[in-house]
Design a protein around this motif. Structure first.
Motif, PDB file in Angstrom:
ATOM      1  N   ASP A  99       0.840  -1.194   0.000  1.00  0.00           N
ATOM      2  CA  ASP A  99       0.000   0.000   0.000  1.00  0.00           C
ATOM      3  C   ASP A  99       0.881   1.252   0.000  1.00  0.00           C
ATOM      4  O   ASP A  99       0.473   2.322   0.451  1.00  0.00           O
ATOM      5  CB  ASP A  99      -0.965   0.006   1.190  1.00  0.00           C
ATOM      6  CG  ASP A  99      -0.247  -0.001   2.532  1.00  0.00           C
ATOM      7  OD1 ASP A  99       1.008  -0.027   2.545  1.00  0.00           O
ATOM      8  OD2 ASP A  99      -0.932   0.034   3.578  1.00  0.00           O
ATOM      9  N   VAL A 116      -6.226  -2.156  -5.508  1.00  0.00           N
ATOM     10  CA  VAL A 116      -6.773  -2.668  -4.252  1.00  0.00           C
ATOM     11  C   VAL A 116      -5.731  -3.566  -3.594  1.00  0.00           C
ATOM     12  O   VAL A 116      -4.871  -4.135  -4.273  1.00  0.00           O
ATOM     13  CB  VAL A 116      -8.087  -3.453  -4.474  1.00  0.00           C
ATOM     14  CG1 VAL A 116      -9.204  -2.520  -4.961  1.00  0.00           C
ATOM     15  CG2 VAL A 116      -7.893  -4.607  -5.445  1.00  0.00           C
ATOM     16  N   THR A 117      -5.794  -3.662  -2.288  1.00  0.00           N
ATOM     17  CA  THR A 117      -4.825  -4.486  -1.571  1.00  0.00           C
ATOM     18  C   THR A 117      -5.365  -5.898  -1.369  1.00  0.00           C
ATOM     19  O   THR A 117      -6.567  -6.152  -1.475  1.00  0.00           O
ATOM     20  CB  THR A 117      -4.491  -3.864  -0.207  1.00  0.00           C
ATOM     21  OG1 THR A 117      -5.677  -3.763   0.572  1.00  0.00           O
ATOM     22  CG2 THR A 117      -3.877  -2.479  -0.380  1.00  0.00           C
ATOM     23  N   ILE A 120      -8.529  -7.374   0.656  1.00  0.00           N
ATOM     24  CA  ILE A 120      -9.892  -7.203   0.172  1.00  0.00           C
ATOM     25  C   ILE A 120     -10.645  -8.532   0.242  1.00  0.00           C
ATOM     26  O   ILE A 120     -10.067  -9.610   0.090  1.00  0.00           O
ATOM     27  CB  ILE A 120      -9.862  -6.676  -1.286  1.00  0.00           C
ATOM     28  CG1 ILE A 120     -11.238  -6.173  -1.729  1.00  0.00           C
ATOM     29  CG2 ILE A 120      -9.341  -7.748  -2.235  1.00  0.00           C
ATOM     30  CD1 ILE A 120     -11.195  -5.440  -3.064  1.00  0.00           C
ATOM     31  N   GLU A 124     -15.865  -7.956  -2.341  1.00  0.00           N
ATOM     32  CA  GLU A 124     -15.365  -6.629  -2.711  1.00  0.00           C
ATOM     33  C   GLU A 124     -14.520  -6.688  -3.974  1.00  0.00           C
ATOM     34  O   GLU A 124     -14.568  -5.776  -4.810  1.00  0.00           O
ATOM     35  CB  GLU A 124     -14.550  -6.039  -1.563  1.00  0.00           C
ATOM     36  CG  GLU A 124     -15.374  -5.666  -0.347  1.00  0.00           C
ATOM     37  CD  GLU A 124     -14.517  -5.353   0.871  1.00  0.00           C
ATOM     38  OE1 GLU A 124     -15.002  -4.632   1.764  1.00  0.00           O
ATOM     39  OE2 GLU A 124     -13.357  -5.847   0.937  1.00  0.00           O
ATOM     40  N   SER A 140      -8.702   0.926  -2.898  1.00  0.00           N
ATOM     41  CA  SER A 140      -8.897   0.701  -1.473  1.00  0.00           C
ATOM     42  C   SER A 140      -8.906   2.068  -0.798  1.00  0.00           C
ATOM     43  O   SER A 140      -8.184   2.982  -1.218  1.00  0.00           O
ATOM     44  CB  SER A 140      -7.765  -0.173  -0.917  1.00  0.00           C
ATOM     45  OG  SER A 140      -7.845  -1.479  -1.440  1.00  0.00           O
TER      46      SER A 140
END
Length: 228
Positions: A99, A116-117, A120, A124, A140
Motif C-alpha cells: 500500500d 486494491v490491496t 480485500i 469486494e 482501497s
C-alpha cells in the motif's frame, strides 16, 4: 482475502478476468475465491511472469487483468506498458500486498484503472472487477488520497516518485515534453539552443530508457505522466 456471498451479474455477461501474480499459491486462492463468488466473473487464464502475462492477455483477450505490482522480471508497470501499446481496450486492476504511495502511483501512471490491496474480501474484489470493467476507477479507501495528491497538483502535496520518469535527465525531460507537444526536431533544437543531432541523441536515449518504439508512444507516455 475472505470469501463471501454471491454477486449477481446484473444481466451482463460475466467479466473475463486474467490473473497475473508470481505466486502460484496466491493465484490458486484468488481463482477459487472468484469462482465461489458467483457468476459475475469468470477466470479465463493466469500468468506468473511479465512475458507470460503479455502472451496470455493476447491469447485470452480478457476484459480485466488482475495485476500484481511486484514481480521478479519487471512487475505490473512493465506488463501495462507492453500490453497497452497493442490492446488499449483491456482494463487493469492492481491487486497487491503493497500500500506504498510510490507503488500505487507507478501503476496508475502506467495505465491501471484501480488499485486494491490483498486484504480485500472476495465480494469486494468481484465488485471492483465489475466496476472497472464498467468504467469506474476503484481504490482501497486509504489509497485514493495518494492518487489525488499526485494528480491534482495540490499545494504542499508530497512528491511521488516515478521510477521510470526518474531515469530521465532534466534535459531529456525537456526534449520529451516538446516532442510530445508536436515539435519537430529542428524546432526542439531551436527552443533549447542545441543541435538537431543532440536532440536526436536525447530522443534515442529516452526511447531506450522507456523501452518505447516511436514518438507516438512517447507522447502517450508523457501525457500519462502530465509532462505535456
Amino acid at each position: 482475502m475472505n470469501s463471501s456471498e454471491q454477486t449477481p451479474t446484473g444481466g451482463r455477461d460475466p467479466v473475463r478476468v486474467f490473473l497475473v501474480d508470481d505466486h502460484a499459491l496466491f493465484r490458486t486462492g484468488v481463482r477459487a475465491e472468484l469462482e465461489r463468488a458467483g457468476d459475475a466473473v469468470t477466470v479465463v487464464g493466469e500468468a506468473g511472469s511479465v512475458a507470460e502475462a503479455v502472451a496470455g492477455v493476447a491469447h485470452y483477450q480478457p476484459d480485466v487483468v488482475l495485476l500484481d505490482v511486484h514481480m521478479p522480471d519487471g512487475g505490473g508497470a512493465e506488463v501495462l506498458r507492453r500490453v497497452r501499446s497493442t490492446r488499449s481496450s483491456v482494463v487493469f486492476l492492481a491487486l497487491s500486498v503493497s500500500d506504498a504511495a510510490e507503488d500505487v502511483i507507478a501503476v496508475i501512471r502506467a495505465g491501471a484503472r484501480g488499485y486494491v490491496t490483498k486484504t480485500i474480501s472476495a465480494r469486494e474484489l468481484v465488485d471492483a472487477v465489475v466496476r472497472v470493467r464498467n468504467g469506474d476507477a476503484v481504490f482501497s479507501p486509504r489509497l485514493a488520497g495518494f492518487v489525488l495528491d499526485a494528480f491534482a497538483d495540490r499545494p504542499g502535496a508530497p512528491p511521488i516518485s516515478d521510477p521510470e520518469l526518474d531515469l530521465l535527465t532534466p534535459r531529456e525531460r525537456e526534449v520529451l515534453r516538446l516532442l510530445a507537444r508536436g515539435y519537430a526536431y529542428k524546432e526542439i533544437a531551436s527552443e533549447l539552443f542545441i543541435s538537431v543531432k543532440t536532440v536526436e541523441t536525447h530522443v534515442s536515449s529516452v526511447l531506450r530508457k522507456t523501452q518505447l518504439s516511436n514518438r507516438y508512444e512517447l507522447s502517450r507516455w508523457a501525457s500519462d505522466r502530465r509532462l505535456i
